[in-house]
Design a protein around this motif. Sequence first.
Motif, PDB file in Angstrom:
ATOM      1  N   ALA A 307      -0.188  17.177 -10.179  1.00 22.37           N
ATOM      2  CA  ALA A 307       0.918  18.081  -9.673  1.00 22.37           C
ATOM      3  C   ALA A 307       1.927  18.279 -10.969  1.00 22.37           C
ATOM      4  O   ALA A 307       2.569  19.350 -11.115  1.00 22.37           O
ATOM      5  CB  ALA A 307       1.777  17.462  -8.648  1.00 22.37           C
ATOM      6  N   ILE A 308       2.069  17.162 -11.826  1.00 22.85           N
ATOM      7  CA  ILE A 308       3.181  17.268 -12.761  1.00 22.85           C
ATOM      8  C   ILE A 308       2.976  18.418 -13.838  1.00 22.85           C
ATOM      9  O   ILE A 308       3.812  18.858 -14.193  1.00 22.85           O
ATOM     10  CB  ILE A 308       3.384  15.951 -13.434  1.00 22.85           C
ATOM     11  CG1 ILE A 308       4.147  14.884 -12.496  1.00 22.85           C
ATOM     12  CG2 ILE A 308       3.971  16.140 -14.601  1.00 22.85           C
ATOM     13  CD1 ILE A 308       4.395  13.747 -12.919  1.00 22.85           C
ATOM     14  N   VAL A 366       7.073   7.785  -6.572  1.00 23.05           N
ATOM     15  CA  VAL A 366       8.383   7.722  -5.829  1.00 23.05           C
ATOM     16  C   VAL A 366       9.324   8.430  -6.540  1.00 23.05           C
ATOM     17  O   VAL A 366      10.267   9.172  -6.306  1.00 23.05           O
ATOM     18  CB  VAL A 366       8.647   6.574  -4.915  1.00 23.05           C
ATOM     19  CG1 VAL A 366      10.021   6.893  -4.246  1.00 23.05           C
ATOM     20  CG2 VAL A 366       7.648   6.515  -3.802  1.00 23.05           C
ATOM     21  N   GLY A 367       9.519   7.763  -7.847  1.00 19.15           N
ATOM     22  CA  GLY A 367      10.695   8.078  -8.809  1.00 19.15           C
ATOM     23  C   GLY A 367      10.496   9.477  -9.066  1.00 19.15           C
ATOM     24  O   GLY A 367      11.570  10.163  -9.036  1.00 19.15           O
ATOM     25  N   PHE A 368       9.472   9.920  -9.149  1.00 16.10           N
ATOM     26  CA  PHE A 368       9.377  11.438  -9.627  1.00 16.10           C
ATOM     27  C   PHE A 368       9.557  12.415  -8.620  1.00 16.10           C
ATOM     28  O   PHE A 368      10.543  13.149  -8.676  1.00 16.10           O
ATOM     29  CB  PHE A 368       7.816  11.682 -10.162  1.00 16.10           C
ATOM     30  CG  PHE A 368       7.552  13.265 -10.279  1.00 16.10           C
ATOM     31  CD1 PHE A 368       8.000  14.010 -11.391  1.00 16.10           C
ATOM     32  CD2 PHE A 368       6.960  13.808  -9.083  1.00 16.10           C
ATOM     33  CE1 PHE A 368       7.648  15.404 -11.083  1.00 16.10           C
ATOM     34  CE2 PHE A 368       6.827  15.226  -9.129  1.00 16.10           C
ATOM     35  CZ  PHE A 368       7.077  16.017 -10.277  1.00 16.10           C
ATOM     36  N   GLY A 369       9.338  11.939  -7.571  1.00 18.74           N
ATOM     37  CA  GLY A 369       9.572  12.819  -6.326  1.00 18.74           C
ATOM     38  C   GLY A 369      11.174  12.648  -5.912  1.00 18.74           C
ATOM     39  O   GLY A 369      11.758  13.596  -5.699  1.00 18.74           O
ATOM     40  N   ILE A 381      11.901  12.089 -16.117  1.00 20.86           N
ATOM     41  CA  ILE A 381      10.712  11.828 -15.275  1.00 20.86           C
ATOM     42  C   ILE A 381       9.882  10.738 -16.330  1.00 20.86           C
ATOM     43  O   ILE A 381       8.964  10.273 -15.892  1.00 20.86           O
ATOM     44  CB  ILE A 381       9.741  12.786 -15.084  1.00 20.86           C
ATOM     45  CG1 ILE A 381       9.207  13.627 -15.918  1.00 20.86           C
ATOM     46  CG2 ILE A 381      10.525  13.673 -13.922  1.00 20.86           C
ATOM     47  CD1 ILE A 381       8.174  14.822 -15.611  1.00 20.86           C
ATOM     48  N   ALA A 382      10.176  10.651 -17.796  1.00 16.76           N
ATOM     49  CA  ALA A 382       9.330  10.107 -18.730  1.00 16.76           C
ATOM     50  C   ALA A 382       9.270   8.584 -18.399  1.00 16.76           C
ATOM     51  O   ALA A 382       8.365   7.959 -18.319  1.00 16.76           O
ATOM     52  CB  ALA A 382       9.819  10.352 -19.914  1.00 16.76           C
ATOM     53  N   ALA A 507       5.635  19.802  -4.753  1.00 21.31           N
ATOM     54  CA  ALA A 507       5.162  18.635  -5.936  1.00 21.31           C
ATOM     55  C   ALA A 507       5.817  17.517  -5.458  1.00 21.31           C
ATOM     56  O   ALA A 507       5.169  16.501  -5.551  1.00 21.31           O
ATOM     57  CB  ALA A 507       5.748  19.071  -7.291  1.00 21.31           C
ATOM     58  N   ARG A 508       7.132  17.529  -5.017  1.00 24.15           N
ATOM     59  CA  ARG A 508       7.793  16.350  -4.333  1.00 24.15           C
ATOM     60  C   ARG A 508       6.895  15.744  -2.931  1.00 24.15           C
ATOM     61  O   ARG A 508       6.728  14.706  -3.015  1.00 24.15           O
ATOM     62  CB  ARG A 508       9.200  16.542  -3.927  1.00 24.15           C
ATOM     63  CG  ARG A 508      10.059  17.075  -5.196  1.00 24.15           C
ATOM     64  CD  ARG A 508      11.398  17.281  -4.873  1.00 24.15           C
ATOM     65  NE  ARG A 508      12.024  16.171  -4.190  1.00 24.15           N
ATOM     66  CZ  ARG A 508      13.237  15.865  -3.503  1.00 24.15           C
ATOM     67  NH1 ARG A 508      13.962  17.265  -3.563  1.00 24.15           N
ATOM     68  NH2 ARG A 508      13.772  14.887  -2.986  1.00 24.15           N
TER      69      ARG A 508
END
Length: 548
Positions: A307-308, A366-369, A381-382, A507-508
């Motif tokens: 997705a990213i 989860v952090g990305f979402g 997001i890195a 994406a989330r």
Amino acid sequence: MASSRSRWIGLLFISLAISLVIIDGTIVNTIFPEIISGLGLTSTEVQWVQESYVLIFAATLLIWGSLADRFGRRLVLLIGIVIFVAASVWAGSADSAESLILARVIQGFGGAMVLPTTLSLVNANFQGKERGIAFAVWGSTIGGMVAVGPVLGGWLATDFTWRWAFLINVPLGLLIFGGLVLYVTESKAPGAKQGIDWVGALLSMVLFGPLVFGLIEGRVYGWWLVNPQSNFQVGTLMWPAEGISVIPLSLGIAVVAGVAFVWWETRRARNNQGVLLDLKLYRIPSFRNGTIAALIISMGEFGLIFAIPLWLQNVIGMTPIGAGLVLLFLAGGAFVASGVGGALSGKLPAARAVQLGVGLEIVGIVGFGLVASTTTGWAAIAPFLFLYGVGVGLATAQLTGVIMVDVPMDKTGQGSGSQSTARQVGSALGIAVIGTVLFTGTQASLEDRLATLAIPATAQVGIVEAVVDSAGGVIPGLVDSLTAQSVELSLAEEIQEASGQALTDGARSASFFAAGFLVLGLLASFRLGAKPSAAPPARARKSATPTT
């Protein structure tokens, strides 16, 4: 047994061999525009350039793992490298779609010979704490190279030509071949006889090929009824445009072949004949439970990677190379995990290291979402990508060790092929489900957002289809496209913003769904033994002695 120094140098070349295969599985994703331009590929041909490699790779893993036990693991690995490099030359010099697709088929055969044999060689040449460290290096290489492939492909296609994405395998392959010959000792199952299970090999291909195809392409061709916008075609043969899709047939063939495979392997084992896969391996708790955990975890591991890149390019506006460079944070985390995994070897039970790794993957996804939005930059997001990479490196390596620790040494090729196939099936299923969540979530969000903008229903359908069918690829150019159709500039900009927000929502949702798979995998990992495994019995160690 080779000297300690030679074995560790050999591990370097074994890791390079697996890198070659893993990179090639992802490198084409960033060079497709250049290939399409250079060879004039149709959309169907583009799909088969990628799928032909993946299908052959997944369908034959079990076969080569089993044959390697019999004829020699290093021998099969070397043959695989030769086939892979020769096919790379073919692909790099292809002048038509047919030629490129055939080259990718041959690459799939070579790649499938490499993956299980590298694992069984690691298992055969290292014992005790050293095996844990070696598995950490092997597993982290896989995790890291998944992210390196798109970067390398984008760089070669941009600064040179897409053909170098394949031709780069030639000097690397020659280097790896020489290193394997010099530093890796041959090993194979002693006294291997009883004939080759050709029927079992055929049934395994009929099982795993259609299974992986059905899981990957269900969303494209329709899970039950034909998708009129994506009709299945092979050469001049085309599936009917109405009625049942090709996917139920594909999955049905896999089910029938699976039942036949189990019956055939059981029958041959009962008659004391050679088998492709000794089903008694699944009576070993560590192998059975570890394989189940690996399949479930693999369903979630590739969700973020899938997705990213789409989100970075189509919402944040990054180039393919830029998006690939962001994924290097994931690769960096995976390589850090090799050092962490080596340090933990013998100090922390392997099952606990698996749970730690999966836990870090969950935090990363989860952090990305939680932070993803249309205004989020790559820097936000890195850190989560890095944590995710550390988790992938730890979980892959240590879970592999758990799965293989109690497998008899004369069955390591079968065990390696089986667990590698389970991971491939899990990845295909995860991509199918998470991809559906991504695009379904995008569609639902965009429909809601367009409705609030008072866009007519007929116009909504066209915009939604364009965004979803292109995986968001039309978003950067939506303003120009809409204004060319006499849409007011302010409204066109609002539609573009709504489309970016919708893809972000999708994406989330996909990231949270992937995290859910990983939670299930984490729960499954608690069935793994918490205690470090004892050293292999003397008889097993004796059978592990490499033969030359």
